[in-house]
Design a protein around this motif. Structure first.
Motif, PDB file in Angstrom:
ATOM      1  N   TYR A   1       0.745  -1.198  -0.069  1.00 51.83           N
ATOM      2  CA  TYR A   1      -0.161  -0.165   0.142  1.00 51.83           C
ATOM      3  C   TYR A   1       0.824   1.238   0.043  1.00 51.83           C
ATOM      4  O   TYR A   1       0.828   2.121  -0.782  1.00 51.83           O
ATOM      5  CB  TYR A   1      -0.816  -0.095   1.209  1.00 51.83           C
ATOM      6  CG  TYR A   1      -2.114  -0.901   0.912  1.00 51.83           C
ATOM      7  CD1 TYR A   1      -3.191  -0.696   0.052  1.00 51.83           C
ATOM      8  CD2 TYR A   1      -2.472  -2.046   1.788  1.00 51.83           C
ATOM      9  CE1 TYR A   1      -4.267  -1.441  -0.072  1.00 51.83           C
ATOM     10  CE2 TYR A   1      -3.546  -2.576   1.795  1.00 51.83           C
ATOM     11  CZ  TYR A   1      -4.388  -2.453   0.678  1.00 51.83           C
ATOM     12  OH  TYR A   1      -5.389  -3.476   0.559  1.00 51.83           O
ATOM     13  N   SER A   2       1.810   1.284   0.800  1.00 53.00           N
ATOM     14  CA  SER A   2       2.722   2.321   0.906  1.00 53.00           C
ATOM     15  C   SER A   2       3.503   2.764  -0.631  1.00 53.00           C
ATOM     16  O   SER A   2       3.584   3.900  -0.878  1.00 53.00           O
ATOM     17  CB  SER A   2       3.813   2.638   2.136  1.00 53.00           C
ATOM     18  OG  SER A   2       4.014   1.164   2.731  1.00 53.00           O
ATOM     19  N   TYR A   3       3.995   1.679  -0.962  1.00 48.41           N
ATOM     20  CA  TYR A   3       4.518   2.064  -2.194  1.00 48.41           C
ATOM     21  C   TYR A   3       3.530   2.192  -3.468  1.00 48.41           C
ATOM     22  O   TYR A   3       4.040   3.135  -4.331  1.00 48.41           O
ATOM     23  CB  TYR A   3       5.535   0.878  -2.629  1.00 48.41           C
ATOM     24  CG  TYR A   3       7.020   1.109  -2.205  1.00 48.41           C
ATOM     25  CD1 TYR A   3       7.975   1.823  -2.912  1.00 48.41           C
ATOM     26  CD2 TYR A   3       7.204   0.644  -0.541  1.00 48.41           C
ATOM     27  CE1 TYR A   3       9.250   2.249  -2.277  1.00 48.41           C
ATOM     28  CE2 TYR A   3       8.602   0.970  -0.161  1.00 48.41           C
ATOM     29  CZ  TYR A   3       9.623   1.689  -0.937  1.00 48.41           C
ATOM     30  OH  TYR A   3      10.550   2.309  -0.395  1.00 48.41           O
ATOM     31  N   SER A   4       2.348   1.964  -3.325  1.00 47.04           N
ATOM     32  CA  SER A   4       1.566   2.267  -4.405  1.00 47.04           C
ATOM     33  C   SER A   4       1.327   3.736  -4.247  1.00 47.04           C
ATOM     34  O   SER A   4       1.233   4.577  -5.295  1.00 47.04           O
ATOM     35  CB  SER A   4       0.137   1.460  -4.131  1.00 47.04           C
ATOM     36  OG  SER A   4       0.332   0.108  -4.286  1.00 47.04           O
ATOM     37  N   ILE A   5       1.023   4.038  -2.902  1.00 41.14           N
ATOM     38  CA  ILE A   5       0.906   5.705  -2.776  1.00 41.14           C
ATOM     39  C   ILE A   5       2.263   6.452  -3.052  1.00 41.14           C
ATOM     40  O   ILE A   5       1.911   7.480  -3.869  1.00 41.14           O
ATOM     41  CB  ILE A   5       0.454   5.844  -1.148  1.00 41.14           C
ATOM     42  CG1 ILE A   5      -0.813   5.175  -0.684  1.00 41.14           C
ATOM     43  CG2 ILE A   5       0.372   7.513  -0.879  1.00 41.14           C
ATOM     44  CD1 ILE A   5      -1.278   4.957   0.672  1.00 41.14           C
ATOM     45  N   PHE A   6       3.195   5.839  -2.929  1.00 39.33           N
ATOM     46  CA  PHE A   6       4.550   6.707  -3.193  1.00 39.33           C
ATOM     47  C   PHE A   6       4.729   6.969  -4.939  1.00 39.33           C
ATOM     48  O   PHE A   6       4.825   7.979  -5.286  1.00 39.33           O
ATOM     49  CB  PHE A   6       5.636   5.718  -2.823  1.00 39.33           C
ATOM     50  CG  PHE A   6       7.215   6.397  -3.180  1.00 39.33           C
ATOM     51  CD1 PHE A   6       7.123   7.906  -3.143  1.00 39.33           C
ATOM     52  CD2 PHE A   6       8.203   5.757  -3.305  1.00 39.33           C
ATOM     53  CE1 PHE A   6       8.544   8.238  -3.338  1.00 39.33           C
ATOM     54  CE2 PHE A   6       9.318   6.135  -3.587  1.00 39.33           C
ATOM     55  CZ  PHE A   6       9.565   7.514  -3.735  1.00 39.33           C
ATOM     56  N   MET A   7       4.287   5.502  -5.407  1.00 38.09           N
ATOM     57  CA  MET A   7       4.337   5.659  -6.912  1.00 38.09           C
ATOM     58  C   MET A   7       3.192   6.596  -7.368  1.00 38.09           C
ATOM     59  O   MET A   7       3.623   7.493  -8.245  1.00 38.09           O
ATOM     60  CB  MET A   7       3.843   4.376  -7.645  1.00 38.09           C
ATOM     61  CG  MET A   7       3.829   4.062  -9.077  1.00 38.09           C
ATOM     62  SD  MET A   7       5.313   4.734  -9.769  1.00 38.09           S
ATOM     63  CE  MET A   7       5.823   3.340 -10.509  1.00 38.09           C
ATOM     64  N   PHE A   8       2.043   6.817  -6.909  1.00 40.75           N
ATOM     65  CA  PHE A   8       0.869   7.678  -7.318  1.00 40.75           C
ATOM     66  C   PHE A   8       1.530   9.134  -7.035  1.00 40.75           C
ATOM     67  O   PHE A   8       1.352  10.076  -7.907  1.00 40.75           O
ATOM     68  CB  PHE A   8      -0.208   7.796  -6.520  1.00 40.75           C
ATOM     69  CG  PHE A   8      -1.192   8.766  -6.756  1.00 40.75           C
ATOM     70  CD1 PHE A   8      -2.035   8.469  -7.909  1.00 40.75           C
ATOM     71  CD2 PHE A   8      -1.665   9.494  -5.660  1.00 40.75           C
ATOM     72  CE1 PHE A   8      -3.054   9.393  -8.113  1.00 40.75           C
ATOM     73  CE2 PHE A   8      -2.768  10.629  -6.136  1.00 40.75           C
ATOM     74  CZ  PHE A   8      -3.073  10.478  -7.191  1.00 40.75           C
ATOM     75  N   GLY A   9       2.356   9.442  -5.880  1.00 41.95           N
ATOM     76  CA  GLY A   9       2.968  10.768  -5.415  1.00 41.95           C
ATOM     77  C   GLY A   9       3.797  11.221  -6.663  1.00 41.95           C
ATOM     78  O   GLY A   9       4.027  12.094  -6.867  1.00 41.95           O
ATOM     79  N   ALA A  10       4.597   9.908  -6.998  1.00 36.37           N
ATOM     80  CA  ALA A  10       5.728  10.272  -7.848  1.00 36.37           C
ATOM     81  C   ALA A  10       5.425  10.626  -9.284  1.00 36.37           C
ATOM     82  O   ALA A  10       5.724  11.489  -9.844  1.00 36.37           O
ATOM     83  CB  ALA A  10       6.624   9.047  -8.038  1.00 36.37           C
ATOM     84  N   ILE A  11       4.219   9.915  -9.761  1.00 39.94           N
ATOM     85  CA  ILE A  11       3.324  10.539 -10.929  1.00 39.94           C
ATOM     86  C   ILE A  11       3.175  11.770 -10.937  1.00 39.94           C
ATOM     87  O   ILE A  11       2.884  12.737 -11.850  1.00 39.94           O
ATOM     88  CB  ILE A  11       2.363   9.442 -11.338  1.00 39.94           C
ATOM     89  CG1 ILE A  11       3.058   7.997 -11.699  1.00 39.94           C
ATOM     90  CG2 ILE A  11       1.523   9.656 -12.553  1.00 39.94           C
ATOM     91  CD1 ILE A  11       2.367   7.193 -11.864  1.00 39.94           C
ATOM     92  N   VAL A  12       2.208  12.125  -9.808  1.00 32.86           N
ATOM     93  CA  VAL A  12       1.662  13.726  -9.433  1.00 32.86           C
ATOM     94  C   VAL A  12       2.820  14.524  -9.707  1.00 32.86           C
ATOM     95  O   VAL A  12       2.562  15.567 -10.256  1.00 32.86           O
ATOM     96  CB  VAL A  12       1.026  13.630  -8.218  1.00 32.86           C
ATOM     97  CG1 VAL A  12       0.496  15.140  -7.840  1.00 32.86           C
ATOM     98  CG2 VAL A  12      -0.331  12.855  -8.260  1.00 32.86           C
ATOM     99  N   LEU A  13       3.876  14.097  -9.211  1.00 34.75           N
ATOM    100  CA  LEU A  13       5.097  15.029  -8.985  1.00 34.75           C
ATOM    101  C   LEU A  13       5.603  15.345 -10.618  1.00 34.75           C
ATOM    102  O   LEU A  13       6.030  16.436 -10.933  1.00 34.75           O
ATOM    103  CB  LEU A  13       6.244  14.715  -8.368  1.00 34.75           C
ATOM    104  CG  LEU A  13       7.677  15.410  -8.194  1.00 34.75           C
ATOM    105  CD1 LEU A  13       7.024  16.592  -7.131  1.00 34.75           C
ATOM    106  CD2 LEU A  13       8.565  14.606  -7.332  1.00 34.75           C
TER     107      LEU A  13
END
Lengths: 146, 141
Positions: free
Chosen positions: A39-51
């Motif tokens: 879950y935390s890495y999925s959120i991290f990936m989402f954050g990286a894409i938003v960035l």
């Protein structure tokens, strides 16, 4: 009260970081370590894409840099799994004291591989960090008192 | 030694400490040729290389505890906001002081653990924690 303008964001960072490091201990009661890492890495990936969106999806490619960055992710992922397991089995106080000493390892690596000078202050910090780890091992044999 | 470390529950946090040290060090090399936002993207991909295979390990059956997922979501997002606050402070304040102050976040974690989880420490653990905080202070400055 906060005279310098940088004090407020600094204190906010301490509190937010502290809370963000504390919440996984509550989450680990409801999610197994592997699941929590996913879950935390999925959120991290989402954050990286938003960035990336903020930067117009201009993703650079330099083979050496990419390989190093991928290694950072792989190492971060493995250490996150191990950390989640440690949260699962030990108190967060214990885990946070030990893992918060990671700048000592980074400083030593920069000294060894990048030839960055070690100041007396940093050397004292590393030695104190090692002493605190030894004390933690000793302390684990003692009964909790207060 | 490994047996003793494992029995005391120290093996996992120590392994995480060493790996996080490496994790904190490598971006410095990666950012020699790329901008931070690109490094973050590849880092996320690298993270998925490790974490996605876990899906096979758990046979695709992810535990869907709403509270647990919510806590992970809040934790991750607060972490991102904390980084933004940190960068803002760095931009307008002295690097040494800002990084030293923010490195003290474990005190917040320990306080929260004491209040909400009633986690207690023995005397030696108190001394070890205090020494660790001084060590972080010295390393951050």
């Amino acid at each position: 009260m906060l005279s310098a303008p940088w004090l407020l964001p600094s204190f906010l960072a301490i509190i937010l970081w502290g809370v963000s490091m504390f919440l996984p201990k509550l989450a680990i009661r409801r999610l197994p370590p592997f699941h929590m890492t996913l879950y935390s890495y999925s959120i991290f990936m989402f954050g990286a894409i938003v960035l990336q969106a903020f930067y117009g999806f201009h993703i650079e490619f330099d083979l050496r840099g990419v390989l190093l960055a991928l290694s950072v992710g792989v190492i971060g992922g493995v250490s996150q799994i191990i950390y989640n397991f440690s949260l699962h089995t030990r108190s967060i106080t214990y885990s946070i004291v030990i893992t918060s000493l990671y700048p000592a390892v980074a400083t030593l690596l920069a000294f060894i591989f990048l030839g960055e000078a070690l100041t007396l202050r940093q050397t004292t910090g590393i030695l104190l960090g090692i002493c605190s780890l030894i004390l933690m091992v000793k302390a684990s044999d003692q009964k909790t008192e207060s | 030694v490994i047996k003793r470390l494992k029995a005391s529950g120290l093996l996992a946090p120590l392994a995480a400490l060493l790996l996080w040290g490496l994790w904190a060090f490598l971006p410095k090399l990666a950012m020699q040729n790329m901008q931070p936002h690109s490094v973050i993207f590849y880092e996320a991909v690298g993270g998925w290389l490790v974490t996605l295979p876990l899906l096979f390990f758990i046979k695709g059956k992810l535990v869907r505890n709403k509270m647990g997922i919510g806590l992970v979501f809040c934790g991750s997002n607060l972490g991102i906001i904390a980084i933004l606050c940190y960068y803002t402070a760095l931009k307008i304040g002295p690097v040494a002081t800002v990084s030293t102050i923010t490195a003290m976040y474990p005190i917040v974690v320990m306080t929260l653990a004491r209040i909400f989880l009633k986690e207690k420490m023995n005397r030696l653990q108190f001394v070890a924690a205090a020494m660790a905080m001084v060590a972080i202070y010295l390393l951050a400055g």
